[in-house]
Write a protein that holds these residues in place. Structure first.
Motif, mmCIF file in Angstrom:
data_model
loop_
_atom_site.group_PDB
_atom_site.id
_atom_site.type_symbol
_atom_site.label_atom_id
_atom_site.label_comp_id
_atom_site.label_asym_id
_atom_site.label_seq_id
_atom_site.Cartn_x
_atom_site.Cartn_y
_atom_site.Cartn_z
ATOM 1 N N LEU A 14 49.135 43.718 50.163
ATOM 2 C CA LEU A 14 48.725 42.309 50.108
ATOM 3 C C LEU A 14 47.201 42.171 50.024
ATOM 4 O O LEU A 14 46.705 41.377 49.212
ATOM 5 C CB LEU A 14 49.296 41.541 51.312
ATOM 6 C CG LEU A 14 49.144 40.026 51.296
ATOM 7 C CD1 LEU A 14 49.709 39.407 50.017
ATOM 8 C CD2 LEU A 14 49.837 39.405 52.507
ATOM 9 N N PRO A 15 46.431 42.953 50.808
ATOM 10 C CA PRO A 15 44.970 42.865 50.642
ATOM 11 C C PRO A 15 44.514 43.211 49.219
ATOM 12 O O PRO A 15 43.616 42.559 48.679
ATOM 13 C CB PRO A 15 44.434 43.887 51.648
ATOM 14 C CG PRO A 15 45.490 43.969 52.688
ATOM 15 C CD PRO A 15 46.790 43.791 51.964
ATOM 16 N N GLU A 16 45.141 44.226 48.615
ATOM 17 C CA GLU A 16 44.761 44.583 47.249
ATOM 18 C C GLU A 16 45.109 43.453 46.278
ATOM 19 O O GLU A 16 44.332 43.121 45.378
ATOM 20 C CB GLU A 16 45.472 45.870 46.813
ATOM 21 C CG GLU A 16 45.018 46.338 45.437
ATOM 22 C CD GLU A 16 45.768 47.572 44.953
ATOM 23 O OE1 GLU A 16 46.652 48.072 45.673
ATOM 24 O OE2 GLU A 16 45.478 48.013 43.826
ATOM 25 N N PHE A 17 46.280 42.856 46.496
ATOM 26 C CA PHE A 17 46.663 41.720 45.659
ATOM 27 C C PHE A 17 45.639 40.587 45.804
ATOM 28 O O PHE A 17 45.198 40.000 44.805
ATOM 29 C CB PHE A 17 48.067 41.221 46.038
ATOM 30 C CG PHE A 17 48.397 39.889 45.428
ATOM 31 C CD1 PHE A 17 48.749 39.793 44.084
ATOM 32 C CD2 PHE A 17 48.326 38.723 46.182
ATOM 33 C CE1 PHE A 17 49.027 38.562 43.506
ATOM 34 C CE2 PHE A 17 48.593 37.486 45.609
ATOM 35 C CZ PHE A 17 48.947 37.411 44.273
ATOM 36 N N MET A 18 45.242 40.295 47.052
ATOM 37 C CA MET A 18 44.297 39.195 47.283
ATOM 38 C C MET A 18 42.934 39.488 46.645
ATOM 39 O O MET A 18 42.265 38.589 46.161
ATOM 40 C CB MET A 18 44.137 38.933 48.782
ATOM 41 C CG MET A 18 45.389 38.402 49.466
ATOM 42 S SD MET A 18 46.066 36.920 48.690
ATOM 43 C CE MET A 18 44.814 35.722 49.146
ATOM 44 N N ARG A 19 42.549 40.762 46.672
ATOM 45 C CA ARG A 19 41.282 41.124 46.029
ATOM 46 C C ARG A 19 41.355 40.954 44.509
ATOM 47 O O ARG A 19 40.374 40.615 43.858
ATOM 48 C CB ARG A 19 40.929 42.589 46.335
ATOM 49 C CG ARG A 19 40.326 42.825 47.705
ATOM 50 C CD ARG A 19 39.653 44.185 47.782
ATOM 51 N NE ARG A 19 40.550 45.300 47.517
ATOM 52 C CZ ARG A 19 41.345 45.866 48.425
ATOM 53 N NH1 ARG A 19 41.357 45.417 49.673
ATOM 54 N NH2 ARG A 19 42.125 46.878 48.102
ATOM 55 N N THR A 20 42.558 41.205 43.943
ATOM 56 C CA THR A 20 42.701 41.198 42.484
ATOM 57 C C THR A 20 43.027 39.822 41.928
ATOM 58 O O THR A 20 42.519 39.423 40.879
ATOM 59 C CB THR A 20 43.825 42.189 42.072
ATOM 60 O OG1 THR A 20 43.648 43.411 42.786
ATOM 61 C CG2 THR A 20 43.788 42.474 40.578
ATOM 62 N N PHE A 21 43.912 39.096 42.655
ATOM 63 C CA PHE A 21 44.397 37.810 42.129
ATOM 64 C C PHE A 21 44.300 36.703 43.178
ATOM 65 O O PHE A 21 45.104 35.774 43.185
ATOM 66 C CB PHE A 21 45.860 37.939 41.682
ATOM 67 C CG PHE A 21 46.097 38.946 40.578
ATOM 68 C CD1 PHE A 21 45.526 38.775 39.325
ATOM 69 C CD2 PHE A 21 46.898 40.062 40.809
ATOM 70 C CE1 PHE A 21 45.747 39.696 38.306
ATOM 71 C CE2 PHE A 21 47.139 40.987 39.793
ATOM 72 C CZ PHE A 21 46.553 40.809 38.541
ATOM 73 N N GLY A 22 43.321 36.797 44.059
ATOM 74 C CA GLY A 22 43.257 35.859 45.187
ATOM 75 C C GLY A 22 42.612 34.521 44.871
ATOM 76 O O GLY A 22 42.755 33.561 45.637
ATOM 77 N N THR A 23 41.867 34.428 43.763
ATOM 78 C CA THR A 23 41.203 33.161 43.459
ATOM 79 C C THR A 23 41.750 32.575 42.156
ATOM 80 O O THR A 23 42.295 33.299 41.312
ATOM 81 C CB THR A 23 39.682 33.346 43.285
ATOM 82 O OG1 THR A 23 39.442 34.077 42.057
ATOM 83 C CG2 THR A 23 39.069 34.101 44.457
ATOM 84 N N GLU A 24 41.566 31.263 42.003
ATOM 85 C CA GLU A 24 42.020 30.587 40.790
ATOM 86 C C GLU A 24 41.341 31.178 39.546
ATOM 87 O O GLU A 24 41.971 31.325 38.504
ATOM 88 C CB GLU A 24 41.718 29.087 40.931
ATOM 89 C CG GLU A 24 42.518 28.173 40.040
ATOM 90 C CD GLU A 24 44.025 28.179 40.329
ATOM 91 O OE1 GLU A 24 44.463 28.699 41.378
ATOM 92 O OE2 GLU A 24 44.774 27.676 39.465
#
Ligand SMILES: [Zn+2]
Length: 316
Positions: A14-24
């Protein structure tokens, strides 16, 4: 790769996902790259010269034909009021859930209404089905019949039972006899016509099909395939090595449906759930890369089929 190595893959955290696709912005960039990998192309005239107009440069205007389009126009996200980050989180959750994810679980995780979660889930499953429908199996293929619905979803419950959704499971094998790809497809019934139609869409001519002795399976030869029926007699196909992998897939499907989905309207939605299961199975070697691949497949899904998903929504 052995099955246990697949099960113990790390996937994307989940942290990796948030780093990659966490912002609009990150999500919008991913949609842009999936839609226009070689730079903007006008959907009407294919010209690349364009300017950005409107609030925040949201619209792309073609310099040649002045057609205006947005990043998400004509895609599965087109009519959404949700931020792309919510859609991407749905893609992440669906791709990484090892035994499937229900619309109800999606609602809880995303904090959206159930109808919204249901519609997102079905649009994403439809995109998965579209992507896999572009591939056909070839080589050696194990084929078996099964039913959805009833107490033993995904397993055999007796051919010809009423209120069950008949489907076929096909697994292609490597030269070493390991499973490569699966196709799961709902049939109108176990008839020669239905099996012949399915084989033309799902198998490359020349495919060597092994099945039990069910008569309609001989119709794969109508699609230019070879057929090797194994007469199982009193034994069950699951006891025979010729059917090891197709039985494993049916077992996994049963676990997924029982654990994540409980009951759904098999008659209406069997095709979607089967295709989504097959999509994930066919990409099981790269769980970590699955999010990015799913993003691309969802962005490129055809809107035509999405209309039928919305139609389905009216009846849910
Ligand atoms: Zn244009």
């Amino acid at each position: 790769m052995a099955m246990n190595r697949i099960q113990f893959q790390q996937g994307m955290s989940l942290p990796e996902f948030m780093r990659t696709f966490g912002t609009e912005e990150q999500c919008a960039q991913a949609v842009f790259l999936a839609r226009w990998p070689e730079g903007f192309r006008c959907p009407r005239c294919q010209s690349s010269a364009h300017c950005r107009i409107g609030p925040g440069g949201r619209l792309y205007q073609c310099n040649a034909c002045h057609h205006q389009t947005s990043l998400i126009a004509g895609t599965l996200f087109a009519s959404t009021k949700l931020p792309l980050t919510t859609w991407f989180l749905a893609l992440y959750l669906i791709s990484q859930a090892k035994t499937g994810l229900s619309s109800l679980a999606l609602r809880r995780q995303l904090g959206v209404s159930y109808p919204t979660a249901w519609l997102m889930h079905h649009k994403i499953m439809d995109a998965m089905a579209q992507r896999d429908s572009t591939h056909r199996l070839h080589g050696a293929v194990q084929l078996d019949d099964a039913y959805l619905g009833g107490e033993r979803s995904g397993g055999k419950v007796g051919r010809g039972s009423e209120n069950k959704v008949p489907f076929v499971a096909a697994v292609s094998l490597s030269e070493e006899g390991n499973p490569l790809y699966v196709k799961l497809a709902r049939l109108s019934g176990f008839t020669s016509q239905a099996v012949g139609d399915w084989a033309r869409a799902a198998l490359v001519p020349g495919t060597m099909v092994t099945s039990d002795g069910l008569g309609c399976f001989a119709a794969v030869t109508d699609a230019g395939c070879l057929h090797s029926p194994i007469v199982v007699g009193q034994r069950k196909p699951r006891d025979l090595p010729e059917f090891t992998w197709v039985n494993t897939v049916l077992g996994n499907l049963k676990t997924t449906l029982a654990g994540a989905f409980h009951a759904f309207d098999y008659a209406k939605y069997a095709g979607s759930y089967l295709a989504a299961f097959a999509y994930r199975f066919n990409r099981r070697f790269d769980l970590r890369g699955l999010v990015a691949r799913l993003v691309i497949d969802v962005v490129r899904a055809k809107p035509k089929a999405l209309r039928s998903v919305r139609q389905a929504e009216l009846h849910c």
